[in-house]
Write a protein that holds these residues in place. Structure first.
Motif, PDB file in Angstrom:
ATOM      1  N   VAL A   1      -1.672  -5.146  -5.250  1.00  0.00           N
ATOM      2  CA  VAL A   1      -1.747  -5.723  -3.912  1.00  0.00           C
ATOM      3  C   VAL A   1      -2.600  -4.776  -3.072  1.00  0.00           C
ATOM      4  CG1 VAL A   1      -0.458  -6.298  -1.824  1.00  0.00           C
ATOM      5  CG2 VAL A   1       0.485  -6.863  -4.052  1.00  0.00           C
ATOM      6  N   ILE A   2      -3.555  -5.343  -2.342  1.00  0.00           N
ATOM      7  CA  ILE A   2      -4.449  -4.572  -1.487  1.00  0.00           C
ATOM      8  C   ILE A   2      -4.054  -4.811  -0.027  1.00  0.00           C
ATOM      9  CG2 ILE A   2      -6.862  -4.221  -0.801  1.00  0.00           C
ATOM     10  CD1 ILE A   2      -6.261  -3.521  -3.739  1.00  0.00           C
ATOM     11  N   VAL A   3      -3.975  -3.728   0.752  1.00  0.00           N
ATOM     12  CA  VAL A   3      -3.643  -3.829   2.175  1.00  0.00           C
ATOM     13  C   VAL A   3      -4.624  -2.962   2.951  1.00  0.00           C
ATOM     14  CG1 VAL A   3      -1.855  -3.493   3.926  1.00  0.00           C
ATOM     15  CG2 VAL A   3      -1.193  -4.152   1.614  1.00  0.00           C
ATOM     16  N   ASP A   4      -5.200  -3.510   4.017  1.00  0.00           N
ATOM     17  CA  ASP A   4      -6.120  -2.734   4.848  1.00  0.00           C
ATOM     18  C   ASP A   4      -5.321  -1.783   5.744  1.00  0.00           C
ATOM     19  OD1 ASP A   4      -6.006  -3.944   7.813  1.00  0.00           O
ATOM     20  OD2 ASP A   4      -5.792  -5.579   6.360  1.00  0.00           O
ATOM     21  N   PRO A   5      -5.944  -0.722   6.265  1.00  0.00           N
ATOM     22  CA  PRO A   5      -5.224   0.293   7.037  1.00  0.00           C
ATOM     23  C   PRO A   5      -4.536  -0.234   8.303  1.00  0.00           C
ATOM     24  CG  PRO A   5      -7.427   1.063   6.506  1.00  0.00           C
ATOM     25  CD  PRO A   5      -7.340  -0.353   6.056  1.00  0.00           C
ATOM     26  N   VAL A   6      -5.139  -1.179   9.000  1.00  0.00           N
ATOM     27  CA  VAL A   6      -4.524  -1.727  10.216  1.00  0.00           C
ATOM     28  C   VAL A   6      -3.268  -2.514   9.860  1.00  0.00           C
ATOM     29  CG1 VAL A   6      -4.846  -3.279  12.175  1.00  0.00           C
ATOM     30  CG2 VAL A   6      -6.704  -1.752  11.481  1.00  0.00           C
ATOM     31  N   SER A   7      -3.357  -3.375   8.846  1.00  0.00           N
ATOM     32  CA  SER A   7      -2.190  -4.141   8.405  1.00  0.00           C
ATOM     33  C   SER A   7      -1.102  -3.215   7.888  1.00  0.00           C
ATOM     34  CB  SER A   7      -2.591  -5.135   7.320  1.00  0.00           C
ATOM     35  OG  SER A   7      -3.505  -6.085   7.826  1.00  0.00           O
ATOM     36  N   LEU A   8      -1.497  -2.131   7.243  1.00  0.00           N
ATOM     37  CA  LEU A   8      -0.538  -1.176   6.696  1.00  0.00           C
ATOM     38  C   LEU A   8       0.367  -0.613   7.795  1.00  0.00           C
ATOM     39  CD1 LEU A   8       0.224   0.200   4.012  1.00  0.00           C
ATOM     40  CD2 LEU A   8      -1.342   2.025   4.636  1.00  0.00           C
ATOM     41  N   GLU A   9      -0.183  -0.387   8.975  1.00  0.00           N
ATOM     42  CA  GLU A   9       0.619   0.117  10.097  1.00  0.00           C
ATOM     43  C   GLU A   9       1.730  -0.866  10.459  1.00  0.00           C
ATOM     44  OE1 GLU A   9      -1.495   1.555  13.532  1.00  0.00           O
ATOM     45  OE2 GLU A   9      -3.173   2.185  12.265  1.00  0.00           O
ATOM     46  N   TYR A  10       1.441  -2.161  10.409  1.00  0.00           N
ATOM     47  CA  TYR A  10       2.425  -3.190  10.750  1.00  0.00           C
ATOM     48  C   TYR A  10       3.417  -3.458   9.611  1.00  0.00           C
ATOM     49  CZ  TYR A  10      -0.546  -4.287  14.735  1.00  0.00           C
ATOM     50  OH  TYR A  10      -1.267  -4.217  15.893  1.00  0.00           O
ATOM     51  N   MET A  11       3.078  -2.996   8.404  1.00  0.00           N
ATOM     52  CA  MET A  11       3.905  -3.286   7.234  1.00  0.00           C
ATOM     53  C   MET A  11       4.616  -2.057   6.676  1.00  0.00           C
ATOM     54  SD  MET A  11       1.389  -5.888   5.170  1.00  0.00           S
ATOM     55  CE  MET A  11       2.536  -6.054   3.817  1.00  0.00           C
ATOM     56  N   SER A  12       4.524  -0.951   7.340  1.00  0.00           N
ATOM     57  CA  SER A  12       5.097   0.299   6.851  1.00  0.00           C
ATOM     58  C   SER A  12       6.583   0.132   6.510  1.00  0.00           C
ATOM     59  CB  SER A  12       4.928   1.388   7.910  1.00  0.00           C
ATOM     60  OG  SER A  12       5.460   2.598   7.463  1.00  0.00           O
ATOM     61  N   GLY A  13       6.954   0.520   5.293  1.00  0.00           N
ATOM     62  CA  GLY A  13       8.340   0.432   4.858  1.00  0.00           C
ATOM     63  C   GLY A  13       8.748  -0.931   4.320  1.00  0.00           C
ATOM     64  N   SER A  14       7.811  -1.861   4.241  1.00  0.00           N
ATOM     65  CA  SER A  14       8.126  -3.230   3.811  1.00  0.00           C
ATOM     66  C   SER A  14       8.338  -3.329   2.304  1.00  0.00           C
ATOM     67  CB  SER A  14       7.002  -4.191   4.206  1.00  0.00           C
ATOM     68  OG  SER A  14       6.924  -4.322   5.594  1.00  0.00           O
ATOM     69  N   THR A  15       9.046  -4.389   1.918  1.00  0.00           N
ATOM     70  CA  THR A  15       9.211  -4.750   0.517  1.00  0.00           C
ATOM     71  C   THR A  15       8.611  -6.136   0.319  1.00  0.00           C
ATOM     72  OG1 THR A  15      11.245  -3.465   0.303  1.00  0.00           O
ATOM     73  CG2 THR A  15      10.881  -5.204  -1.322  1.00  0.00           C
ATOM     74  N   ILE A  16       7.726  -6.247  -0.664  1.00  0.00           N
ATOM     75  CA  ILE A  16       7.117  -7.526  -1.005  1.00  0.00           C
ATOM     76  C   ILE A  16       7.861  -8.086  -2.206  1.00  0.00           C
ATOM     77  CG2 ILE A  16       5.002  -8.696  -1.714  1.00  0.00           C
ATOM     78  CD1 ILE A  16       3.506  -6.206  -0.492  1.00  0.00           C
ATOM     79  N   ASP A  17       8.426  -9.270  -2.044  1.00  0.00           N
ATOM     80  CA  ASP A  17       9.219  -9.902  -3.092  1.00  0.00           C
ATOM     81  C   ASP A  17       8.693 -11.316  -3.335  1.00  0.00           C
ATOM     82  OD1 ASP A  17      11.205 -10.229  -4.995  1.00  0.00           O
ATOM     83  OD2 ASP A  17      12.849 -10.379  -3.549  1.00  0.00           O
ATOM     84  N   PHE A  18       9.135 -11.926  -4.413  1.00  0.00           N
ATOM     85  CA  PHE A  18       8.821 -13.324  -4.695  1.00  0.00           C
ATOM     86  C   PHE A  18      10.137 -14.044  -4.863  1.00  0.00           C
ATOM     87  CE2 PHE A  18       7.912 -16.931  -7.468  1.00  0.00           C
ATOM     88  CZ  PHE A  18       6.902 -17.542  -6.737  1.00  0.00           C
ATOM     89  N   VAL A  19      10.329 -15.124  -4.115  1.00  0.00           N
ATOM     90  CA  VAL A  19      11.589 -15.867  -4.179  1.00  0.00           C
ATOM     91  C   VAL A  19      11.335 -17.291  -4.661  1.00  0.00           C
ATOM     92  CG1 VAL A  19      12.752 -14.498  -2.415  1.00  0.00           C
ATOM     93  CG2 VAL A  19      11.445 -16.493  -1.725  1.00  0.00           C
ATOM     94  N   ASN A  20      12.316 -17.802  -5.379  1.00  0.00           N
ATOM     95  CA  ASN A  20      12.282 -19.167  -5.881  1.00  0.00           C
ATOM     96  C   ASN A  20      13.645 -19.762  -5.543  1.00  0.00           C
ATOM     97  OD1 ASN A  20      11.939 -21.554  -7.218  1.00  0.00           O
ATOM     98  ND2 ASN A  20      11.709 -20.651  -9.252  1.00  0.00           N
TER      99      ASN A  20
END
Length: 108
Positions: A63-82
């Motif tokens: 997963v690629i994240v740009d530096p600006v978005s990274l500031e808003y996503m710090s500490g996040s968990t990316i999951d996939f739900v069904n």
């Protein structure tokens, strides 16, 4: 800045998606202004990477994240739900103070 975590379920789904994409493709997640709650997540498949982009890798998925978005996503968990509503990537963001029903919009 806290690290972003990619769950095993999310990595598995990303790998399934990338099978039909050109070699070197990755999932890019970015934060954009707008959406029901002020900010929204955007999911794109890309082969382009900027020098300052951050790559989050797990089990062969990237997963690629740009530096600006990274500031808003710090500490996040990316999951996939069904679930009954359907299948989707879900971002659990500790910085978000509110989110909306669509699951891709949040406020800080």
């Amino acid at each position: 800045m806290a690290e972003i975590t990619l769950t095993a379920r999310a990595a598995k789904r990303i790998n399934e998606i990338m099978v039909s994409e050109p070699a070197g493709s990755s999932l890019r997640i970015s934060v954009n202004g707008g959406g029901c709650s002020g900010f929204s997540y955007a999911f794109d498949i890309t082969r382009a990477r900027e020098a300052q982009d951050v790559a989050i890798e797990r089990d062969g998925a990237t997963v690629i994240v740009d530096p600006v978005s990274l500031e808003y996503m710090s500490g996040s968990t990316i999951d996939f739900v069904n679930d009954l509503i359907g299948q989707s990537f879900k971002i659990e963001n500790p910085l978000a103070t509110a989110s909306c029903g669509c699951g891709t919009s949040f406020s800080l």
